[in-house]
Design a protein around this motif. Structure first.
Motif, mmCIF file in Angstrom:
data_model
loop_
_atom_site.group_PDB
_atom_site.id
_atom_site.type_symbol
_atom_site.label_atom_id
_atom_site.label_comp_id
_atom_site.label_asym_id
_atom_site.label_seq_id
_atom_site.Cartn_x
_atom_site.Cartn_y
_atom_site.Cartn_z
ATOM 1 N N UNK A 1 1.014 8.174 -3.296
ATOM 2 C CA UNK A 1 0.380 8.771 -4.469
ATOM 3 C C UNK A 1 -0.851 9.618 -4.171
ATOM 4 N N UNK A 2 -1.784 9.063 -3.407
ATOM 5 C CA UNK A 2 -3.058 9.747 -3.154
ATOM 6 C C UNK A 2 -2.873 11.146 -2.567
ATOM 7 N N UNK B 1 -4.263 7.153 5.283
ATOM 8 C CA UNK B 1 -4.605 7.871 4.057
ATOM 9 C C UNK B 1 -5.373 9.143 4.390
ATOM 10 N N UNK C 1 0.809 -1.218 0.000
ATOM 11 C CA UNK C 1 0.000 0.000 0.000
ATOM 12 C C UNK C 1 0.847 1.277 0.000
ATOM 13 N N UNK C 2 2.175 1.077 -0.125
ATOM 14 C CA UNK C 2 3.040 2.250 -0.088
ATOM 15 C C UNK C 2 2.807 3.198 -1.261
ATOM 16 N N UNK C 3 2.549 2.651 -2.452
ATOM 17 C CA UNK C 3 2.331 3.547 -3.605
ATOM 18 C C UNK C 3 1.043 4.352 -3.436
ATOM 19 N N UNK C 4 -0.006 3.697 -2.899
ATOM 20 C CA UNK C 4 -1.255 4.436 -2.659
ATOM 21 C C UNK C 4 -1.013 5.524 -1.627
#
Lengths: 437, 437
Positions: free
Chosen positions: B309-310, B379, B303-306
């Motif tokens: 990125x988000x 997030x 989940x690091x890219x999310x």
């Protein structure tokens, strides 16, 4: 304000510029605003109303009463009135149109039928045209008689008996000519004109290219319908730049941003952010598929942000350059391959240098030669892919006739994250299997 | 071209618009270009030269010979000539200045002393001014006599005997007045003017706000020095928008991008990309510090890219909105707190919704409630931080008098990557220690 001496206020209102009044008006309450507008001459009131936010205009017009509202609307140039009324609901629009004079209402009605982003949508029908056989002196007389109604008197358009555009003469040229000269003898016949359906961005490019104060708008049969003036073009250029910048950040442009409520702003952005989240999850999925590799070399995780960030930044840069180049006409769609190749060559240099630096850092930090090799090579490769994606995507979108700024930064970086992770973990896995196990 | 009938070519050159000629000229070789320029009238040649790339102008002027070059430079309006010469080395500039007439050379020399991005740098000294006591008729006569030298004749400026600006009258008003009227009686005395050192962006805002065709430029003692015309303002608006877009993508703006060579483009971008890489390495360092947590819950890596990125996307959006709002004047520096609070409220909604979605996905994908909780909450928190950073940074930069677009997208997303990783792994570690071990 309420208690102030009315005569002083009246004098102040006569002297102050409408644009300045329009700027302070929103700070007053509705009753005060109506009072101010009532005290201005209709022509000034019209200019002020046009500068206000669309949402305020409606309640002001209603508060002023029918008679006064009609007087103000009549004073407005037809393109401005069409602009204002175009944003009102059908019903109210018709009520206000019925308040205006019949001839003006008809002109405004016609303007309302053109797309708001076309030459027809931003043109005014108030211009000065003369027939070929009048003299310079007569043309100036015609100007004198009709000028108060014409938005610009700096060009006089020359038409034949079927109202087809045959020439143009500037007020400057009229003044400089001997009074008895026929307009046909001094007019320029090579008139640059735009079709009524031309996109406003194209109209702006033409006005900017030729340094015009106004450009005539004609229909398919070359009949003169109106003119687009340079002040409207300035608005178009501002608007298109705002649209490009917001689109590049993946925000749909919809006029004044800060006026809409928080919930509306959030709902406008949510669908895209969630969609992009799924894109990033795809990158996460790539990582999950390579979790065996990640467990074998844990240090790979430390470089994931660099591996996603660096190429993402380069892709964003490439995108901005290409989108802006397309907007200003510096990049044209013929030279697509040249642009992409140029960007790739930039990326090769940038990728090699930053790849070497990163490889050095990785080796120094973790003491693993293989890790240094993997991160350095992955970064260089991803940067080249970034240049291709960052230039190809907007060019392709443009080729298909859409706004290249639709290829937004967040979209491109998300796409790059997936590519970078594939390259990074793919390369790592390959090397791991081939040389280390 | 070489063999074509010269008379036909000559006629063609007389009729075609200079902007069109300037567009095709670069496709010819130097000898052909010189031939074409030679055949044009000096005034047309001047207009063409001004539209060409600066690098081409020098060799053309040299190829034309001194006499012809001087004739062309004299025909150029002083601001255009100053623009051209300003980009040449000192030595050549002086050689070309010496070819021009003494009076013009002096004007150009003066213009060269103002900063290129100020009112003084973009103004022209060719305008029409009259004294208060002349009549409308006389003013028109003065226009007739001086107009060929004035870039715009649409406003006549009224000055006192010390050349201080006291009023303005438009050509339109002169034409509409009785010939014997004194200019002092019809002129407007509330003249909006700009100081010679005003930034060009501010000048553009004034011209756009008041829908002017030109604005007068004065010195500290209100003496009229020149005018800035709307065609130059269009260029300024285009240029500032390009500058904003490229700066937002972290590319220093330096005129026509695609003209510079690949190596130059790469070296321009490299320092920033490498600097940002170190920023991303900081995020990597955060991950390395939490590697025990990462080993305990490997799925955190997916989940690091999310997580990077988000919030990065949201920060980019916020940045674009605020930078553009500052450029168009929609956001003003007084309302800083309101803007930030508004963006944070948007982020709360966006963060909660996307956090919930992601928590659901994480649970469904990995079957761990704790993981869902960690990714969802991280997030949401990161998105709120993103809104603060995305709005605060450009506003602070603007407050200190710099261009807010210097807070580029890549810089903001890199900063966000560090913050997101801190929040993500910090929260994961906290929960791991508190509830799971």
């Amino acid at each position: 304000l309420a208690a102030g001496p009315t005569e002083g206020l009246r004098r102040f209102l006569r002297e102050v510029h409408y644009a300045d009044l329009a700027e302070v008006l929103p700070e007053l309450n509705l009753a005060q605003r109506i009072k101010i507008i009532r005290m201005c001459e209709p022509s000034k009131a019209a200019a002020i109303l046009y500068q206000l936010d669309r949402s305020e205009v409606k309640e002001l017009l209603e508060g002023l009463g029918e008679w006064r509202a009609a007087a103000i609307l009549r004073e407005m140039s037809t393109d401005d009135a069409a602009d204002l009324l175009g944003e009102m609901p059908q019903e109210e629009r018709e009520r206000f149109l019925s308040l205006m004079g019949a001839a003006e209402a008809e002109d405004v009605q016609e303007l309302l039928e053109y797309g708001p982003d076309t030459a027809g949508g931003i043109m005014t029908t108030e211009f000065v045209s003369v027939r070929e056989d009048v003299t310079a002196q007569e043309a100036i007389e015609i100007l004198r008689a009709t000028a108060p109604d014409a938005e610009t008197v700096y060009y006089v358009y020359v038409v034949d008996k079927e109202n087809r555009l045959v020439g143009v003469v500037s007020l400057r040229e009229l003044i400089l000519s001997a009074p008895a000269t026929r307009v046909a003898d001094i007019m320029r016949t090579e008139v640059i004109r735009v079709d009524v359906n031309t996109d406003q961005e194209e109209v702006a490019r033409i006005v900017a290219k030729y340094d015009f104060l106004a450009v005539p708008v004609v229909d398919a049969r070359n009949r003169l319908l109106g003119i687009v003036t340079v002040d409207d073009i300035l608005d178009v250029v501002e608007e298109e730049a705002t649209e490009d910048i917001l689109r590049l950040a993946n925000i749909e442009y919809e006029g004044r941003y800060f006026e809409s409520g928080v919930v509306k702003r959030a709902t406008k952005r949510l669908p895209w952010l969630v969609a992009l989240m799924f894109g990033e999850l795809l990158a996460g999925h790539v990582i999950a598929n390579f979790s065996a590799t990640l467990s074998a070399i844990t240090a790979l995780a430390f470089f994931m942000t660099v591996m996603a960030g660096g190429p993402g930044n380069l892709a964003t840069q490439t995108l901005a350059v290409v989108v802006r180049g397309l907007a200003t006409g510096e990049v044209n769609s013929r030279a697509v391959l040249g642009v992409i190749l140029g960007e790739v060559r930039v990326a090769v240099i940038v990728g090699l240098v930053s790849g070497l630096v990163l490889a050095g850092i990785a080796y120094a930090w973790q003491g693993q030669t293989v890790l240094g090799f993997i991160v350095g090579l992955s970064l260089a490769l991803s940067m080249i892919v970034a240049a291709i994606i960052g230039s190809l995507v907007p060019l392709v979108i443009n080729r298909f006739g859409f706004d290249p700024a639709l290829a937004s930064g967040p979209f491109i970086t998300t796409l790059m994250d997936v590519c970078s992770m594939l390259i990074y973990f793919g390369l790592a896995t390959f090397i791991l299997h081939r040389y280390l196990i």
